[in-house]
Design a protein around this motif. Structure first.
Motif, PDB file in Angstrom:
ATOM      1  N   ALA A 200       0.829  -1.205   0.000  1.00 14.32           N
ATOM      2  CA  ALA A 200       0.000   0.000   0.000  1.00 14.32           C
ATOM      3  C   ALA A 200       0.866   1.259   0.000  1.00 14.32           C
ATOM      4  CB  ALA A 200      -0.946  -0.017   1.198  1.00 14.32           C
ATOM      5  N   GLN A 202       2.804   2.303   2.078  1.00 14.27           N
ATOM      6  CA  GLN A 202       4.082   2.116   2.754  1.00 14.27           C
ATOM      7  C   GLN A 202       5.093   1.378   1.883  1.00 14.27           C
ATOM      8  OE1 GLN A 202       1.042   1.680   4.298  1.00 14.27           O
ATOM      9  NE2 GLN A 202       1.429   3.713   5.078  1.00 14.27           N
ATOM     10  N   VAL A 203       4.667   0.986   0.696  1.00 15.13           N
ATOM     11  CA  VAL A 203       5.565   0.175  -0.122  1.00 15.13           C
ATOM     12  C   VAL A 203       6.823   0.967  -0.449  1.00 15.13           C
ATOM     13  CG1 VAL A 203       4.623   0.781  -2.376  1.00 15.13           C
ATOM     14  CG2 VAL A 203       5.566  -1.466  -2.037  1.00 15.13           C
TER      15      VAL A 203
ATOM     16  N   GLU B 299      -1.655 -13.679   3.453  1.00 16.22           N
ATOM     17  CA  GLU B 299      -2.791 -12.772   3.459  1.00 16.22           C
ATOM     18  C   GLU B 299      -2.543 -11.571   2.566  1.00 16.22           C
ATOM     19  OE1 GLU B 299      -4.156 -11.597   7.296  1.00 16.22           O
ATOM     20  OE2 GLU B 299      -4.002 -13.658   8.022  1.00 16.22           O
ATOM     21  N   GLN B 470      -7.126   0.944   1.602  1.00 15.51           N
ATOM     22  CA  GLN B 470      -5.793   1.549   1.562  1.00 15.51           C
ATOM     23  C   GLN B 470      -4.749   0.517   1.985  1.00 15.51           C
ATOM     24  OE1 GLN B 470      -3.597   2.477   4.247  1.00 15.51           O
ATOM     25  NE2 GLN B 470      -2.152   3.412   2.832  1.00 15.51           N
ATOM     26  N   MET B 471      -5.039  -0.160   3.082  1.00 14.81           N
ATOM     27  CA  MET B 471      -4.068  -1.125   3.588  1.00 14.81           C
ATOM     28  C   MET B 471      -3.859  -2.262   2.611  1.00 14.81           C
ATOM     29  SD  MET B 471      -4.291  -3.512   6.928  1.00 14.81           S
ATOM     30  CE  MET B 471      -5.107  -4.888   6.169  1.00 14.81           C
ATOM     31  N   GLU B 472      -4.908  -2.633   1.900  1.00 18.61           N
ATOM     32  CA  GLU B 472      -4.816  -3.801   1.033  1.00 18.61           C
ATOM     33  C   GLU B 472      -4.375  -3.473  -0.388  1.00 18.61           C
ATOM     34  OE1 GLU B 472      -4.686  -6.705   1.859  1.00 18.61           O
ATOM     35  OE2 GLU B 472      -5.720  -6.971   3.761  1.00 18.61           O
ATOM     36  N   SER B 473      -4.109  -2.212  -0.673  1.00 16.36           N
ATOM     37  CA  SER B 473      -3.542  -1.889  -1.978  1.00 16.36           C
ATOM     38  C   SER B 473      -2.178  -2.565  -2.047  1.00 16.36           C
ATOM     39  CB  SER B 473      -3.372  -0.373  -2.099  1.00 16.36           C
ATOM     40  OG  SER B 473      -2.440  -0.084  -3.105  1.00 16.36           O
ATOM     41  N   CYS B 474      -1.846  -3.127  -3.216  1.00 17.05           N
ATOM     42  CA  CYS B 474      -0.573  -3.848  -3.275  1.00 17.05           C
ATOM     43  C   CYS B 474       0.589  -2.881  -3.369  1.00 17.05           C
ATOM     44  CB  CYS B 474      -0.550  -4.812  -4.452  1.00 17.05           C
ATOM     45  SG  CYS B 474      -0.290  -4.008  -6.024  1.00 17.05           S
ATOM     46  N   GLY B 475       0.327  -1.642  -3.757  1.00 18.63           N
ATOM     47  CA  GLY B 475       1.397  -0.653  -3.825  1.00 18.63           C
ATOM     48  C   GLY B 475       2.114  -0.615  -5.151  1.00 18.63           C
ATOM     49  N   ARG B 481      -1.726   3.341  -5.024  1.00 13.57           N
ATOM     50  CA  ARG B 481      -0.799   3.398  -3.897  1.00 13.57           C
ATOM     51  C   ARG B 481      -0.910   4.743  -3.175  1.00 13.57           C
ATOM     52  NH1 ARG B 481       4.634   5.397  -3.679  1.00 13.57           N
ATOM     53  NH2 ARG B 481       4.843   5.518  -5.926  1.00 13.57           N
ATOM     54  N   LEU B 482      -0.905   5.821  -3.948  1.00 12.70           N
ATOM     55  CA  LEU B 482      -0.898   7.142  -3.334  1.00 12.70           C
ATOM     56  C   LEU B 482      -2.304   7.676  -3.112  1.00 12.70           C
ATOM     57  CD1 LEU B 482       1.946   8.357  -5.618  1.00 12.70           C
ATOM     58  CD2 LEU B 482       2.123   8.208  -3.147  1.00 12.70           C
ATOM     59  N   GLY B 483      -3.189   7.400  -4.073  1.00 13.47           N
ATOM     60  CA  GLY B 483      -4.538   7.943  -3.991  1.00 13.47           C
ATOM     61  C   GLY B 483      -5.296   7.425  -2.789  1.00 13.47           C
ATOM     62  N   PRO B 559      -1.253  -1.048   8.537  1.00 16.61           N
ATOM     63  CA  PRO B 559      -0.314   0.060   8.413  1.00 16.61           C
ATOM     64  C   PRO B 559      -1.048   1.357   8.151  1.00 16.61           C
ATOM     65  CG  PRO B 559      -0.175  -1.419   6.526  1.00 16.61           C
ATOM     66  CD  PRO B 559      -1.144  -2.017   7.470  1.00 16.61           C
ATOM     67  N   ARG B 560      -0.531   2.427   8.612  1.00 15.51           N
ATOM     68  CA  ARG B 560      -1.226   3.703   8.526  1.00 15.51           C
ATOM     69  C   ARG B 560      -0.751   4.515   7.342  1.00 15.51           C
ATOM     70  NH1 ARG B 560      -3.929   1.648  11.073  1.00 15.51           N
ATOM     71  NH2 ARG B 560      -5.170   2.225   9.305  1.00 15.51           N
ATOM     72  N   SER B 561      -1.647   5.269   6.806  1.00 17.12           N
ATOM     73  CA  SER B 561      -1.244   6.153   5.740  1.00 17.12           C
ATOM     74  C   SER B 561      -0.677   7.428   6.310  1.00 17.12           C
ATOM     75  CB  SER B 561      -2.435   6.503   4.870  1.00 17.12           C
ATOM     76  OG  SER B 561      -3.249   7.413   5.563  1.00 17.12           O
ATOM     77  N   SER B 562      -1.161   7.802   7.464  1.00 16.04           N
ATOM     78  CA  SER B 562      -0.745   9.088   7.980  1.00 16.04           C
ATOM     79  C   SER B 562      -0.429   8.970   9.452  1.00 16.04           C
ATOM     80  CB  SER B 562      -1.869  10.104   7.806  1.00 16.04           C
ATOM     81  OG  SER B 562      -2.961   9.728   8.600  1.00 16.04           O
TER      82      SER B 562
END
Lengths: 946, 591
Positions: A200, A202-203, B299, B470-475, B481-483, B559-562
């Motif tokens: 996400a 944090q990547v 997971e 957000q947490m489950e976006s693969c990045g 990832r950012l949005g 994990p947190r975005s902010s």
């Protein structure tokens, strides 16, 4: 599959081929589509979404890096919503990437070094980024002129900059997670040292298993730095310098012949080397030596600045004229066999040609050699069987091979880029790799089959494989007939290589030998890559003959992916032989005792030539010790004398009457010299190198060191010759010398310096105003070189030799194989042979990287693996603390004895880490650190209790 | 009919009779049964039966879907009625053994319902509110058979479909039958299964993969897992038929690591199928061969995306690939592949057995057959229902689910998983139908229905969904990832009463370009929760923005975005952490 098709991009008709992705097709047509994660050297990835476009009849906004193109496609690159998506992505990127300067309205008024007093954090400024003005993100943002008052909150990642690894600085605050580095490491290098971590928002990029780069398996090739679009990955040296000029030349570290773009800063220093993306030999890749090992050229303090002449035991400054006069005068009294000349394998073809011409015509001596030419047997076998002492194919043909056999070669460290096609193909599952080596080299990790013979018995193993192929009818009869004709003698000579004898001699199980032979013979196109590092000098010729016969017998000649690749250490070792800088051969491989040839050369050079074959490097030093050789002219590169293969030099040098050294730095060698002449580095001169794939490539003058009066060696040699009254050295410009050589060497007949420059391939690019990866920017006008034989100025080079017949097809007498058993001399004092290896990931060993300042030190418990029988014999026990001392006394290791049933009797194994080398080079104070790469030699050792 | 199958069916009939010749106790030990303590019930039952010296078979079976009634015990004595007992903890087992198991007389006061027979004082199971509209096809065997016993599956009509396909039909016929049946993918996209198979069938490669997707990471969805653990043979048979229709050579069941019961059961079922010659070379003595295996992944929500799933099977980081090339051309290991949801494949054997016409007779015109909905949240009867398309959402939630447990009004139903939408209570008359639902902005998706009562804050619920997404976006791709991080950040500040003017527009702006620019469905649909919440509850958002002050934050682990988000959650006691997303398993009050 690749059809010619027509598409329309922004109203412009574009003719292209269907194998391209849209972004490439557009770029080739001069139309720019912004991108950040795409890189032309790698597979598309489709992550950054900057290259979205609109395609008529296709819903949404597809990314043009992953969009296959169809005939008649109509594309709009600058229509909404595609541009809007791009704008949003840039907004999003800048919300986590420091951009204080980028969004500042005053940015155009700022000079690059201005100190800004505004309220932007230092960490947020572009001017404090090492990639300032070289940043693809910055360029792309500027290119995309949309307003930059993003409503999104900015968050700096506040991560520590990683500066503790050798060569690299990693600042992940600047990373945009395009994964180019991860993909380069994985896809191009096969190393997988880098990986994506977390997910996400944090990547980020990290090392595999979160360890240091060293532990993660990094080879420090720098491929990740080369593709990084931002300042996240940079070279730690000259980190802040910006180039004012670039020039392409060829790397001097090994014979692969990597073309590099060298960046020069405004102080005239070479600051970075960037491997050339479209170069034929390296395809955008380099290794730690080529990428980081050039800094000595800038080393003004230690360079020889003026000629030095020894007066009353002391070397004193002298003028060039004086020095040349002294050299010429003294040389005049040492003509004939008492004169010898050693020329660095990094000299250009032209210098080598002039050197041997000087030795033969002016000094009337065949004593001319290169110090790296210590194992001529590696090529002699090929010369005898096939005709040319050179590799039969091209480097990247190895990717087409279905099977590659690597024999006693530490490819990844000594000819690094050559290992890439092998690693890529093995990982793609299209190639089987068989490694024959007593040591653990990096390629053994990729090997389908690793045969580990007793050190020095490789020849028996190769003969054994050939015999299996013969006995099991795996021969390519047609190829044998076509290439060799009568093979009865060869077949008869194989009788001594029975499986039982070979297995007993090598300690390799017979099933493994049979397995290797079958795989090699039946897989498809197969190649052999070999250096015969572990094979004794006497056996090398026969071993290389065995390799040549293996290739012929299985029909592996004359087609891409099939062939033999002998590996030598020096960058221009191939050129040295081609140019006749070899005591046995005149240019073009005419033996010096061939009367006809000698006549021809005497006529061309207008001088009589010596009749007796000369002494090679080792023999010259022996002769010096014995007093038979009195004067020696050593040209270039002290480093070549440091790997120990020539033994202890000092007594030989002391016995000389007169020693002239032409070198870049003062060195232990010049301490013995009577005259020292300052030489130019390879980046300061023009000329050509011939790579291991027979590719003749042009060197260009990249820069000129300001503080020295150094002169290129071709100039120095010609001045001495002229001063001695010799004719034929007046026009010694590299172009003219190459032209003269080409007139005498048929294989070079069609090659000229101008042709090499003219036939550079130019890649169409959109305007230079467009943001592009550095490698793409630099990849215009790439010299492709020419692979000899190239008999005429309109003939193309020859990538693959022996398409129909061998070069010495008329010669029907080819020496067969002979059994050369290894004499195992029992050295009571050093009873073991150490076969050490270089593998990074060793799950069973816990290791720790101690970081202090710029040095990395690896701390871990070394294990000495020996067989239980040996342990008993020498009173050693499992788990005992012990010390291993090598015979040359160069190194000692502390460790623990471990018993291993598979160890050969009399062989001790120890795993050295690749990183150890990186540590050494980084810590070295020496002006030319890269040459001090320790070799993986098999050496006698002793293990004693502590 | 093949000779091998005739033989197998004879054996199965015999086994079925044997099972009914003595007392048969079936206890549901799926994920839900386990959560309610069914393991102990089984152990106690076995112990008591043995010690009472009774000859009764105690089987672990799948689930009826009546989660609120778990642990559910199903007892039938020879010749006696079959009765379901709800909420049988291990403490109740001795009593049941002493009564019903020993005497054959149902203990009516503990019973929930009778099955296939009338018992005075008990409703028939189909008359339970939760069973009212159900038509069971994919769940036809759930709760009835021991999921890993092949003969029981065959006894209830299993493998008749495969046998029919192999003896009377060509692969093309099977494909046509599935097409005619109008079967659409149950994974969320509702694409025509027959058409999808057609892509693979058209690829002449010798090695092709049929992938069965049981990643099922949606909070509030548990129907794929249920099919796997209640009736794995229906998937195996369906997959084998799909292999026959498309010419695929291999089947891979892809399950998220940690779904223990489904993994174990599908593994033993595959072993049993191999042993019976129903997988492997020359299935049922014909020329058709097909192999199956199970692949696990750590997971990751995105691993359920078809291309990310292929990456995961190959042992890589599960991040989506770009398309084209589509999986039918280049799939797992570079071989042509087809990815189907577990439920989709579970329908296939019955479609072949009973014909396309039978299947199209169920459901609506465009959405044939049934749908499995998972009810959770503020609802009386949490669990799993299989209803024909055409039933209204209100019928499902209010009648079958029994409304909210404490009589509060339903505010909304969250559908289609965390990337889905919200149906406000006044929109609940919508007919269950793929297209109708999509039109209403609330896709049916994988079938999770989370009910929220009037006390729920829509703003907080939206934030919670976005936090999950957000947490489950693969990045991998930049917009997602950012949005997602920025959407979450904005939602967080709205929740804390710090919303700024223009925040809603900002979210829409980012969301729109995420939809247009993202690589896979995760980013493309990532803005959905906000969009549908704004559409139905825009006023609540605007009120919250106008100085409503902070609202209670339902914490979310991840994990947190902010930094602000992390801080917010630090302030919230961890006891609340499981959040609203755990299937609401609430035992009914004991009688």
């Amino acid at each position: 599959m690749t059809d010619e098709i027509n598409i329309t991009i922004d109203g412009q008709k574009v003719r292209t081929t269907s194998d391209k992705v849209l972004v490439q097709a557009a770029s080739d047509a001069g139309i720019y589509i912004p991108y950040l994660c795409y890189h032309p050297g790698m597979k598309p990835y489709g992550a950054c979404r900057m290259c979205v476009v609109e395609v008529e009849g296709v819903p949404g906004t597809p990314a043009s890096c992953t969009l296959p193109i169809r005939d008649g496609m109509v594309v709009h690159t600058n229509a909404n919503p595609a541009t809007e998506v791009r704008g949003t992505i840039l907004d999003l990127l800048l919300s986590e990437h420091p951009h204080g300067c980028l969004t500042c309205h005053r940015v155009d008024l700022c000079g690059p070094q201005d100190i800004c007093l505004r309220h932007v954090d230092v960490t947020d400024r572009c001017v404090t980024c090492p990639k300032n003005e070289r940043c693809e993100l910055k360029d792309t943002t500027r290119f995309h002129t949309q307003g930059l008052n993003s409503p999104l909150n900015y968050q700096y990642r506040e991560l520590q900059v990683e500066t503790k690894d050798p060569f690299y600085d990693r600042d992940y605050n600047l990373c945009i997670v395009c994964a180019r580095c991860v993909r380069a490491c994985d896809e191009l290098r096969g190393d997988v040292a880098l990986t994506l971590t977390e997910r996400a928002g944090q990547v980020l990029v990290g090392t595999s298993m979160g360890e240091s780069l060293l532990e993660a398996g990094c080879e420090f090739c720098g491929a990740c730095i080369d593709v990084c679009p931002v300042g996240a990955l940079v070279e730690s040296d000259f980190k802040w310098e910006t180039p004012v000029r670039v020039e392409k030349s060829v790397c001097q570290e090994c014979p692969v012949g990597c073309e590099m773009t060298y960046e020069v800063d405004k102080r005239g220093r070479v600051i970075r080397a960037i491997p050339e993306l479209n170069a034929p030999a390296n395809r955008g890749q380099a290794c730690f030596k080529g990428k980081f090992g050039f800094k000595q050229v800038n080393n003004d303090t230690q360079r020889t600045k003026t000629p030095l002449v020894r007066r009353e035991q002391v070397l004193e400054d002298a003028s060039w004229d004086d020095a040349i006069a002294i050299v010429a005068e003294r040389f005049a009294s040492y003509k004939g066999a008492q004169f010898g000349m050693l020329v660095s394998p990094r000299a250009t073809n032209e210098e080598m040609y002039l050197a041997q011409k000087f030795a033969r015509t002016v000094m009337n001596s065949n004593n001319i050699d290169s110090p790296s030419n210590t194992r001529p047997g590696v090529l002699d076998g090929l010369h005898q069987v096939l005709g040319y002492p050179a590799a039969t194919g091209s480097v990247w043909d190895l990717k087409e091979a279905a099977c590659v056999l690597v024999v006693s070669a530490n490819v990844t460290e000594e000819q690094n880029v050559l290992a890439l096609p092998i690693k890529q193909a093995v990982r793609a599952g299209t190639q089987q790799l068989i490694v024959i080596d007593s040591r653990e080299v990096e390629l053994t990790r990729f090997a389908t089959l690793w045969l580990r013979p007793y050190p020095g018995t490789d020849l028996a193993l190769l003969g054994g494989m050939l015999k299996v192929i013969w006995d099991e009818g795996l021969l390519d009869e047609a190829a044998l007939g076509q290439y060799l004709g009568d093979t009865t003698a060869l077949a008869a000579s194989l009788v001594s290589f029975t499986l039982d004898t070979v297995s007993a001699e090598t300690g390799v199980h017979r099933d493994q030998i049979v397995d290797a032979a079958r795989r090699f013979a039946t897989a498809g196109p197969a190649s052999i890559v070999y250096a015969l590092d572990n094979v004794s000098t006497e056996a090398q010729t026969v071993a290389s003959r065995a390799i040549a016969y293996l290739a012929v017998a299985t029909g592996n000649l004359g087609k891409p992916g099939a062939g033999v690749y002998p590996l030598r250490p020096g960058a221009n070792d191939q050129g040295a032989w081609d140019m006749g800088m070899e005591p046995r051969y005149l240019p073009g491989y005419h033996p010096v005792d061939d009367l006809d040839a000698r006549r021809r050369f005497e006529e061309a050079w207008g001088s009589e030539l010596p009749v007796l074959p000369g002494l090679n490097a080792k023999a010259m030093l022996e002769a010096a010790r014995a007093g038979a050789l009195k004067a020696l002219f050593v040209v270039g590169d002290h480093a070549a004398y440091h790997d120990g293969t020539l033994g202890d030099l000092s007594d030989a040098l002391e016995s000389l009457d007169f020693l002239v050294v032409s070198d870049v730095f003062l060195s232990p060698l010049s301490e013995h010299a009577d005259v020292v002449l300052p030489a130019s580095t390879w980046l300061e001169k023009r000329g050509t190198y011939t790579s291991l794939e027979r590719r003749v490539q042009p060197l260009k003058q990249v820069f000129q060191a300001g503080s020295t009066t150094a002169s290129p060696d071709y100039h120095t040699i010609a001045r001495i010759a002229s001063h001695m009254g010799a004719a034929g050295f007046d026009n010694h410009a590299p172009e003219a010398v190459l032209a003269e050589a080409a007139g005498l060497i048929p294989a070079y007949a069609g090659i000229s310096y101008q042709r090499l420059l003219d036939e550079a391939v130019s890649t169409p690019r959109p305007s230079t105003d467009n943001p592009m990866p550095t490698q793409v920017m630099y990849s215009e006008q790439v010299s492709m070189g020419l692979q000899w034989p190239c008999p005429a100025s309109d003939a193309p080079g020859m990538p693959t030799l022996y398409g129909e017949r061998l070069a010495n097809a008329a010669n029907t007498v080819r020496p067969p194989l002979e059994w050369m058993g290894l004499e195992r001399d029992e050295d009571a004092e050093f009873p073991f042979l150490l076969a050490h290896g270089r593998v990074l990931a060793q799950p069973t060993h816990s290791l720790e990287v101690a970081k202090g300042g710029r040095l990395n030190r690896i701390e871990r418990e070394e294990c000495f693996l020996i067989s239980p029988g040996d342990a008993q014999r020498h009173g050693l026990e499992e788990g005992q603390a012990a010390r291993m001392v090598d015979k040359a006394g160069r190194k000692a290791w502390l460790g623990t004895v471990r018993l291993w049933e598979n160890a050969h009797i009399g062989v001790a194994n120890l795993t050295t880490l690749f990183g150890e080398l990186a540590v050494q080079v980084d810590g070295s104070e020496h002006p030319d650190p890269m040459n001090h790469v320790p070799r993986l030699e098999v050496v006698p050792v002793r293990i004693e209790h502590v | 009919m093949t000779y091998a199958f005739q033989h197998l069916q004879r054996e199965a009939t015999q086994r079925w009779q044997d099972l009914h010749a003595q007392t048969w106790v079936r206890i549901g030990t799926g994920l839900m049964g386990d959560a309610a303590g069914a393991r102990e019930t089984v152990a106690a039952m076995r112990y008591d039966v043995r010690h009472a010296g009774l000859s009764a078979t105690v089987s672990e079976v799948g689930t009826w879907g009546l989660c609120y009634a778990e642990p559910l015990v199903d007892i039938v004595t020879p010749g006696g009625p079959r009765v379901l007992y709800a909420n049988v903890g291990s403490d109740r087992v001795s009593e049941l053994v002493a009564t019903h198991v020993t005497t054959g007389q149902p203990k009516v006061e503990w019973a929930l319902a009778s099955v296939e027979s009338d018992v005075p004082g008990l409703p028939r199971v189909e008359n339970l509110p939760m069973m009212r509209y159900q038509v069971r096809i994919a769940l036809r065997n759930a709760g009835h058979i021991d999921p890993v016993e092949l003969l029981q599956y065959v006894a209830r009509g299993g493998y008749e479909g495969l046998d029919k396909a192999l003896s009377d039909m060509t692969g093309q016929d099977v494909l046509q039958e599935v097409k005619d049946a109008g079967l659409r993918g149950r994974g969320g996209a509702a694409f025509s299964t027959g058409t999808k198979w057609g892509f693979l069938a058209g690829n002449p490669a010798p090695q092709k993969y049929m992938l069965c997707n049981c990643e099922e990471g949606d909070p509030g969805a548990f129907n794929d897992k249920t099919v796997l653990e209640s009736d794995p043979f229906s998937l195996i048979e369906g997959c084998t038929i799909a292999g026959y229709a498309t010419g695929a050579s291999n089947g891979v069941v892809f399950v998220r690591h940690g779904h223990d019961a489904p993994i174990q059961r599908v593994r033993s079922a595959i072993r049993a199928a191999y042993a019976a010659g129903l997988l492997g070379a020359n299935i049922l003595g014909t020329d058709f061969s097909f192999d199956m295996e199970v692949s696990l992944v750590g997971e990751s929500y995105v691993a359920g995306e078809e291309t990310a799933l292929m990456e995961a099977i190959e042992g890589k980081r599960s991040m989506p690939r770009f398309r084209p090339p589509f999986p039918a051309a280049v799939g797992v290991w570079g071989k042509p592949s087809n990815i189907n949801n577990i439920k989709t494949l579970a329908y296939v054997p019955e479609i072949i057995r009973q014909g396309a016409e039978w299947f199209t007779g169920i459901g609506t015109e465009k959405s044939a057959g049934t749908a499995i909905a998972c009810l959770s949240g503020h609802i009386t009867y949490a669990g799993l229902v299989e209803v024909p398309f055409g039933v209204t959402m209100r019928q499902i939630v209010e009648e079958m689910g029994g409304g909210t447990p404490d009589g509060k009004a339903i505010k909304l139903v969250q559908t289609g998983g965390p990337l889905g939408g919200m149906l406000p209570s006044d929109a609940l008359d919508i007919v269950l139908d793929f297209d109708e639902m999509a039109k209403a902005g609330a896709m049916f998706g994988s079938g999770g229905l989370i009910v929220a009562d009037e006390t729920t804050s829509v703003v907080d619920l939206t934030r919670n969904l976005i936090a999950f997404d957000q947490m489950e976006s693969c990045g991998k791709c930049f917009p997602c990832r950012l949005g997602m991080g920025h959407l979450l950040e904005v939602m967080e500040r709205i929740c804390t009463g710090e919303g700024r003017p223009g925040d809603l527009e900002l979210m829409e702006h980012v969301g729109k370009d995420m939809r247009a620019g993202s690589l896979c469905g995760h980013g493309q649909l990532g803005f959905n929760p906000v969009a549908s919440a704004l559409k139905a509850f825009g006023d609540e958002f605007r009120a919250q923005m106008k100085g409503h002050g902070p609202i209670r934050i339902t914490p979310f682990v991840g994990p947190r975005s902010s930094r602000r988000g992390a801080q917010l959650e630090e302030e919230t006691p961890t006891s609340q952490v499981k959040g609203d997303f755990v299937a609401h398993i609430q035992p009914v009050a004991r009688p």
